[in-house]
Design a protein around this motif. Structure first.
Motif, PDB file in Angstrom:
ATOM      1  N   VAL A 105       0.835  -1.197   0.000  1.00 36.14           N
ATOM      2  CA  VAL A 105       0.000   0.000   0.000  1.00 36.14           C
ATOM      3  C   VAL A 105       0.874   1.252   0.000  1.00 36.14           C
ATOM      4  N   ALA A 287      -3.989   4.282   4.889  1.00 37.19           N
ATOM      5  CA  ALA A 287      -4.637   3.223   4.107  1.00 37.19           C
ATOM      6  C   ALA A 287      -6.126   3.530   4.030  1.00 37.19           C
ATOM      7  N   GLU A 290      -9.128  -1.417   1.264  1.00 37.75           N
ATOM      8  CA  GLU A 290      -8.758  -2.441   0.290  1.00 37.75           C
ATOM      9  C   GLU A 290     -10.018  -3.118  -0.215  1.00 37.75           C
TER      10      GLU A 290
END
Length: 318
Positions: A105, A287, A290
């Motif tokens: 990431v 992040a 996902e």
């Protein structure tokens, strides 16, 4: 291989999971087994054919991947298109080795968002130590890194804008000195107030419309605004050259693709800086979420609705 293919232009609804033949890499290219593909706001423009470069159908979207080559190299690469897939082909000149201490990431966040923030601050607005900087969309992929870079490089005051309290709190946590609601009716006054009553030196802007207009009005003499996106899909008010002269204002545009026309390997320099800061713990990637490859449509919906922060990625294995 499984991939997302677009056969007609439009919104998130045109992203369709399909089976395609594996691509092959010719001379000067690498075949990458994709472990993660990056999701960028530019991808939403690519899907509707409103990007700076024209799109051609049918198309597999996605401009960046991280993964391994047949020779065992772990690389992050710019691919233009074809990233939303289990395998992608990258030019050797646009693939960079990833340090072992850098996760997928983080690697993906640096190649577009990180490099964009680096170029915007270093080359577009030429931020000097002690100067103030406004970072719009400061909880986003570019913005969250730009706030941290400005802090590391000695900005005098960092003013973040974001559309929600949680996003503004994140920007402050990352190093911003003040956070302003992006929906302030009088954004010019809010930015000046956040800078202690003084006009601001530099602005990084990717929203367009009235945000650009009001940001320009907040600039001090010899202030610089770098425009690198138009998330609102609304054009700012045209600026007359005489207006620029009257306030000694500079407006820069930035498209990352142009760094490859500069002398020297600017991208390598930027990535070396960014990876080094990340390994040292001075730069962290937020992040943003996902998604499985089959969830690409939802990823675009979330991004366009401003429900996301930080870096979004697709996992081709699901």
């Amino acid at each position: 291989m499984r991939a997302i293919q677009i056969t007609e232009f439009g919104g998130p609804e045109v992203l369709t999971v399909t089976e395609l033949p594996d691509p092959s890499a010719g001379p000067g290219h690498l075949l990458v087994d994709v472990s993660r593909a990056g999701v960028n706001y530019a991808d939403t423009h690519q899907a509707e054919d409103s990007y700076l470069s024209e799109s051609t159908l049918p198309m597999v979207p996605g401009g960046e991947v991280v993964g391994t080559t047949g020779g065992g190299r772990r690389v992050v690469a710019l691919v233009g298109t074809g990233g939303y897939a289990e395998k992608a082909v990258a030019s050797e000149a646009l693939a960079w080795d990833v340090p072992d201490a850098v996760d997928d990431v983080t690697a993906l966040a640096m190649i577009v968002q990180g490099a964009s923030a680096w170029v915007l601050l270093r080359r577009s607005v030429h931020l000097e130590p002690g100067e103030s900087v406004v970072v719009h969309a400061a909880a986003g992929g570019v913005g969250s890194i730009a706030v941290q870079l400005a802090k590391a490089w000695g900005a005098g005051r960092i003013i973040a804008t974001a559309s929600s309290g949680d996003k503004r709190d994140l920007a402050l946590e990352l190093g911003a000195d003040a956070a302003v609601d992006a929906n302030e009716p009088d954004l010019t006054a809010a930015l000046i107030n956040a800078n202690g009553g003084r006009r601001v030196d530099t602005v990084l802007e990717m929203t367009g419309g009235t945000v650009t207009d009001q940001s320009l009005r907040a600039l001090a003499p010899f202030g610089r605004l770098a425009f690198y996106g138009m998330a609102s899909r609304t054009e700012p008010t045209p600026v007359r050259p005489a207006t620029l002269m009257a306030h000694s204002t500079t407006i820069a545009g930035m498209w990352l693709a142009h760094v490859f026309r500069l002398p020297g390997d600017v991208m390598r320099t930027a990535l070396d800086d960014l990876f080094g800061l990340a390994v040292d713990g001075r730069l962290r990637v937020v992040a943003g979420g996902e998604y499985g490859l089959t969830e690409a449509r939802r990823a675009h919906e979330d991004m366009r609705a401003r429900r996301t922060t930080g870096k979004l990625v697709l996992d081709p294995s699901r």
